[in-house]
Design an enzyme around this catalytic site. Structure first.
Site, PDB file in Angstrom:
ATOM      1  N   ASP A 254     -15.027  -2.804   6.996  1.00 14.94           N
ATOM      2  CA  ASP A 254     -16.262  -2.569   6.242  1.00 14.94           C
ATOM      3  C   ASP A 254     -15.932  -2.662   4.766  1.00 14.94           C
ATOM      4  O   ASP A 254     -14.855  -2.223   4.334  1.00 14.94           O
ATOM      5  CB  ASP A 254     -16.843  -1.190   6.568  1.00 14.94           C
TER       6      ASP A 254
ATOM      7  N   ASP B  15     -22.816  -6.281  10.255  1.00 10.57           N
ATOM      8  CA  ASP B  15     -23.782  -5.179  10.303  1.00 10.57           C
ATOM      9  C   ASP B  15     -25.113  -5.594   9.681  1.00 10.57           C
ATOM     10  O   ASP B  15     -26.180  -5.199  10.160  1.00 10.57           O
ATOM     11  CB  ASP B  15     -23.238  -3.945   9.579  1.00 10.57           C
TER      12      ASP B  15
END
Length: 176
Positions: free
Chosen positions: A131, A149
């Protein structure tokens, strides 16, 4: 056959965009985009790469859990559990997409499946997901996320919006 080719080409494009973004980050930190192994042996966390604006940073962090770092504390079996669960969900989504999806469901499902596969690749490679997009207001940070995402979220929003529009059209036709 042509429909299936378009579906898989779309899924492939989503995966490639996600993996390119993550590969660039890995290259900037390690000197190679093609690293494998347990997440924390590749890059320590968290790693601030750049402050872009007053509300957005590019960071490097590992997410061994699900969306927004839920289920981080499942234990030593977390990576295997996440890989199996994600694989089963993706298989069910692909089956639905190829066999039962209505026309308005195809594009959102392609985004959702492509994003899920992008994150699954990270789980298989590293045992966690990379991330790196960090939005914040002062010291309040939204959990870091990635390109996959974003595709999943956009796909879900479009899916709900398309379903709502199709439902309204159907009810309008029934009423007269």
């Amino acid at each position: 056959m042509k429909r299936m080719l378009k579906i898989f080409a779309g899924i492939f494009c989503v995966i490639v965009l996600d993996q390119i973004a993550k590969g660039i980050l890995l290259f900037l930190i390690t000197g190679s985009a093609f690293v494998f192994g347990p997440a924390w042996s590749v890059v320590p966390v968290p790693y601030l790469m750049a402050r872009v604006t007053n509300f957005f940073n590019i960071v490097f962090t590992w997410n061994p859990g699900t969306a927004f770092s839920m289920f981080r504390a499942v234990g030593d079996n977390a990576p295997l559990i996440m890989i199996i669960a994600t694989g089963v969900i993706i298989a069910l989504l692909i089956y639905y997409l190829l066999r039962r999806a209505k026309s308005y469901e195809v594009a959102p499902m392609v985004l959702i499946i492509g994003g899920a596969l992008g994150n699954l690749i990270d789980r298989i490679r590293f045992g966690a997901v990379i991330d790196f997009l960090d939005f914040h207001i002062g010291a309040l940070h939204w959990p870091a996320f990635n390109v996959a995402d974003m595709f999943i979220t956009i796909g879900v929003v479009f899916y709900i919006l398309n379903w709502w529009i199709a439902r309204r059209k159907c009810l309008k036709n029934i009423k007269g």
